[in-house]
Design an enzyme around this catalytic site. Structure first.
Site, PDB file in Angstrom:
ATOM      1  N   CYS A  86       9.748 111.766  -0.036  1.00 30.37           N
ATOM      2  CA  CYS A  86       8.437 111.235   0.355  1.00 30.37           C
ATOM      3  C   CYS A  86       7.391 112.228  -0.121  1.00 30.37           C
ATOM      4  CB  CYS A  86       8.310 111.111   1.866  1.00 30.37           C
ATOM      5  SG  CYS A  86       9.848 110.815   2.735  1.00 30.37           S
ATOM      6  N   GLU A 148      -1.729 107.205   5.142  1.00 32.31           N
ATOM      7  CA  GLU A 148      -1.318 106.903   3.776  1.00 32.31           C
ATOM      8  C   GLU A 148      -1.176 105.404   3.547  1.00 32.31           C
ATOM      9  OE1 GLU A 148       1.594 110.727   2.986  1.00 32.31           O
ATOM     10  OE2 GLU A 148       2.538 108.851   3.592  1.00 32.31           O
TER      11      GLU A 148
END
Length: 227
Positions: A86, A148
């Site tokens: 990630c 995000e």
């Protein structure tokens, strides 16, 4: 921007806070760039600062998913189990390329090498499959957090691993059943998992996992799933 004392933090991770992330609006339109540090301060997140990210789910040819446990050195969500990789595309010409999410897929290749030591030629951008996007917000602690729009990326390859211990504490390949056991342990607070991984696992992951050979039917590049 707020002044934050980083003296107590890991030196290698602090250096990465200078990287320039891609700032976006709620519809994933690029509006500028800012440091990784500023993008991850809750004080800025609370004012709406939003950046572009990705989450890679890498499976081997036995259909097992590669998980990592983030190192204790990580500034956000240390010691948490999460999906394969990630991170964030950077505000550079190569990673700003939006056509077919090519910049995101290049960033994923870069971070698979940086975190897990996977050679660049083992997982190329062409072998990374862009499924959809999710929008989420989560606090790591009082200072740091995430906000995000996260591109969900799948790949299926047998790879060579040489993890960076500053990034990764441990890693493992899991079956669906083993992941369900891990999620149950997290629910009992026996281990920690990242909030985005929990969201994706609770909503989409097992359905996608059942259809690794037929993922095209789940592609949705128009919708941003608000979590």
């Amino acid at each position: 921007m707020p002044e934050i004392n980083t003296d107590e933090l890991d030196e290698q991770q602090v250096q990465l806070l200078a990287e320039m992330c891609i700032l976006i609006d709620e519809n994933d339109n690029r509006i500028g760039s800012d440091t990784k540090k500023n993008c991850h301060l809750n004080e800025n997140i609370d004012k709406g600062l939003l950046h572009r990210a990705f989450s890679v789910f890498l499976f081997n040819t036995e259909n097992k998913l590669l998980l990592q446990q983030r190192s204790d050195a990580k500034i956000t969500f240390p010691d948490c189990f999460t999906n394969t990789c990630c991170s964030h595309p950077l505000s550079t010409p190569l990673e700003l390329e939006e056509n077919n999410a090519l910049g995101i897929r290049r960033a994923a290749q870069r971070r698979l090498k940086a975190e897990l030591g996977i050679p660049l030629d083992q997982v190329t951008p062409e072998e990374i499959f862009y499924l959809t996007r999710i929008h989420y917000k989560a606090q790591s602690n009082g200072t740091w957090g995430e906000h995000e729009i996260d591109y969900i990326l799948f790949a299926q390859k047998n790879v060579t691993l040489d993890p960076d211990p500053n990034e990764i504490k441990s890693y493992c390949y899991v079956t669906q059943e083993e992941l369900r056991e891990l999620l149950a342990k997290a629910s009992r607070d026996e281990i920690k998992i990242t909030p985005w991984f929990r969201l994706i696992a609770d909503t989409f992951l097992f359905k996608w996992w059942d259809n690794l050979n037929n993922l095209k039917r789940y592609v949705d590049h128009d919708k941003i799933h608000r979590m």
